[in-house]
Design an enzyme around this catalytic site. Structure first.
Site, mmCIF file in Angstrom:
data_model
loop_
_atom_site.group_PDB
_atom_site.id
_atom_site.type_symbol
_atom_site.label_atom_id
_atom_site.label_comp_id
_atom_site.label_asym_id
_atom_site.label_seq_id
_atom_site.Cartn_x
_atom_site.Cartn_y
_atom_site.Cartn_z
ATOM 1 N N LYS A 78 -8.734 6.166 -19.628
ATOM 2 C CA LYS A 78 -9.063 6.666 -20.956
ATOM 3 C C LYS A 78 -7.827 6.562 -21.870
ATOM 4 C CE LYS A 78 -12.785 7.387 -18.624
ATOM 5 N NZ LYS A 78 -13.133 8.652 -18.001
ATOM 6 N N ASP A 110 -7.690 18.577 -14.481
ATOM 7 C CA ASP A 110 -8.006 17.239 -14.972
ATOM 8 C C ASP A 110 -7.601 17.216 -16.447
ATOM 9 O OD1 ASP A 110 -9.230 15.007 -16.145
ATOM 10 O OD2 ASP A 110 -10.916 15.028 -14.744
ATOM 11 N N TYR A 130 -16.582 16.396 -15.352
ATOM 12 C CA TYR A 130 -17.007 14.996 -15.426
ATOM 13 C C TYR A 130 -18.113 14.753 -14.385
ATOM 14 C CZ TYR A 130 -16.681 9.937 -15.091
ATOM 15 O OH TYR A 130 -16.981 8.603 -15.074
ATOM 16 N N ARG A 186 0.860 -1.196 0.000
ATOM 17 C CA ARG A 186 0.000 0.000 0.000
ATOM 18 C C ARG A 186 0.887 1.234 0.000
ATOM 19 N NH1 ARG A 186 -1.537 1.671 4.599
ATOM 20 N NH2 ARG A 186 -2.263 -0.322 5.403
HETATM 21 C C1 PLP Z 1 -13.678 9.038 -16.673
HETATM 22 C C2 PLP Z 1 -13.292 10.346 -16.139
HETATM 23 C C3 PLP Z 1 -13.042 10.534 -14.773
HETATM 24 C C4 PLP Z 1 -13.227 9.430 -13.757
HETATM 25 O O1 PLP Z 1 -12.294 8.428 -13.940
HETATM 26 P P1 PLP Z 1 -12.532 6.860 -13.602
HETATM 27 O O2 PLP Z 1 -11.262 6.232 -14.032
HETATM 28 O O3 PLP Z 1 -13.725 6.429 -14.400
HETATM 29 O O4 PLP Z 1 -12.791 6.771 -12.137
HETATM 30 C C5 PLP Z 1 -12.618 11.797 -14.374
HETATM 31 N N1 PLP Z 1 -12.459 12.809 -15.240
HETATM 32 C C6 PLP Z 1 -12.708 12.666 -16.554
HETATM 33 C C7 PLP Z 1 -12.520 13.824 -17.473
HETATM 34 C C8 PLP Z 1 -13.135 11.440 -17.054
HETATM 35 O O5 PLP Z 1 -13.390 11.312 -18.362
#
Ligand code: PLP
Length: 377
Positions: free
Chosen positions: A195, A170, A98, A46
């Site tokens: 992604k 982000d 998001y 961890r």
């Molecule tokens: C998918 C997404 C998230 C969340 O991520 P997860 O891996 O699904 O928990 C946050 N920000 C953006 C822009 C996203 O497309």
């Protein structure tokens, strides 16, 4: 090191013990200690794991930061970053963030006393007008999901610095291949690595990179205390994905340009949202801060009924949430990714029932164009 080289040679490559060119998967929870407290840098997975560490070093280099951290999902990463704040603190966020970010801020972290205001950050004046004495950070998503609005990161960083706030970005949609927020003055950059960074629809993960030793210590403390870490196998898959990020992003972009050209002139399409279009309201800022415009496009076909017909007819665009993978994906934000945002709020933001979002994949673009043409006919 140039960008594609860094994706392959950044961080820690290979294994010094065997010469293996790929970092091994250390599928292990604990480590033998020579004596009490005497170890080789790892005590418990961890706290630290060599495979995860190699990934954390890689993303640190690629995002040009001080330290990197890997989490079990994008949401775990975002939540850990928000744990840097205290009850009674206030954060200003982009209004069309998001859906999961909106949900965690308004349904979970609000219960712990973290206050949030959502504003259209593409106009910096809106951020400034909402700064309160207890504001601690500005949290920006650019481009946004699904309307692909752009916030000027240099301007936001300037404001954050003047007012003593952290700037958090982000960077999921652009990826560090096209945009490096820390180099533009942000303090923390984070990703849903599920992604583009992973890129193959086979891993759920989150990454964070910070710009200072203080933030690195604080975030490592939170990562170790709350425990939302990425496992070694998923860390390895993510490193494999990141090696090809450059060529994938180039190809996503090339396919997307052709699809945007097609959509713009199609009579069934009312409006196209893409930051690479000169008609996009933030196109000049996009050109200034992004090296490429990415593979996400949204377009309005006029009604929910027409959108659902289109979704039912396409063959190569898989109907699915998520984005950024080799396969092209199509979704209806109002009913899928943004369903957790109340309808009135969605309409306010422009996320209409007829809005379709596509994540352009790496198929032959001729197949994608033919597919959209038959489905829109
Ligand atoms: C998918 C997404 C998230 C969340 O991520 P997860 O891996 O699904 O928990 C946050 N920000 C953006 C822009 C996203 O497309």
């Amino acid at each position: 090191m140039r960008r594609k080289t860094k994706l392959i040679h950044g961080g820690i490559s290979g294994d010094p013990h065997t010469g293996a060119v790929s970092v091994p998967i250390y599928q292990v929870s604990t480590y033998k200690q020579e004596g009490v407290g005497k170890h080789k840098g790892y005590e418990y997975s961890r706290t630290g794991n060599p495979t995860r560490h190699a990934l954390e070093e890689l993303i640190k280099d690629v995002e040009e930061g001080y330290a990197g951290f890997a989490f079990s999902s994008g949401m775990a990463a975002i939540t850990a970053v928000m744990m840097l704040f205290n009850s009674g603190d206030h954060v200003i966020l982009t209004d069309d963030v998001y859906g999961g970010t909106y949900r965690v801020m308004t349904k979970v972290l609000n219960r712990l006393g973290l206050e949030a205001t959502f504003v259209d950050t593409s106009d910096i004046a809106n951020i400034e007008a909402n700064i309160r004495p207890n504001t601690k950070a500005i949290y920006i998503e650019t481009p946004t999901n699904p309307l692909l609005k752009i916030t000027d990161l240099e301007q936001a960083a300037k404001l954050a610095k003047e007012r003593g706030l952290l700037l958090i970005v982000d960077n999921t949609f652009s990826t560090p291949y096209w945009q490096t927020p820390l180099a533009l003055g942000a303090n923390i950059v984070l990703h849903s690595a599920t992604k583009y960074l992973g890129g193959h629809s086979d891993v759920v993960a989150g990454l964070v990179v910070v710009d200072s030793e203080q933030l690195a210590n604080d975030l490592h403390f939170i990562q170790n205390s709350t425990g939302g870490i990425l496992g070694p196998h998923d860390s390895w898959l993510l490193m494999r994905g990141i090696k090809t990020l450059g060529i994938r992003m180039e190809e996503h972009e090339a396919n997307t340009r052709k699809i945007v050209e097609f959509l713009v002139q199609h009579p069934a399409v009312k409006k196209v949202y893409y930051p690479g279009l000169p008609s996009h309201p933030n196109h000049e800022i996009a050109k200034k801060q992004m090296r490429g415009f990415g593979g996400m496009v949204s377009f309005d076909v006029g009604s929910g009924e027409k959108a659902e017909q289109l979704l039912a007819r396409v063959r190569y665009f898989t109907l699915a949430e998520s984005l950024g993978a080799v396969e092209s994906l199509i979704s209806l934000p109002a009913k899928m990714t943004h369903a957790s945002i109340p309808k009135e709020r969605r309409e306010e933001l422009g996320i209409t029932d007829g809005l379709v979002r596509i994540s352009v994949g790496l198929e032959d673009v001729e197949d994608l164009l033919e597919d959209l043409a038959q489905a829109l006919a």
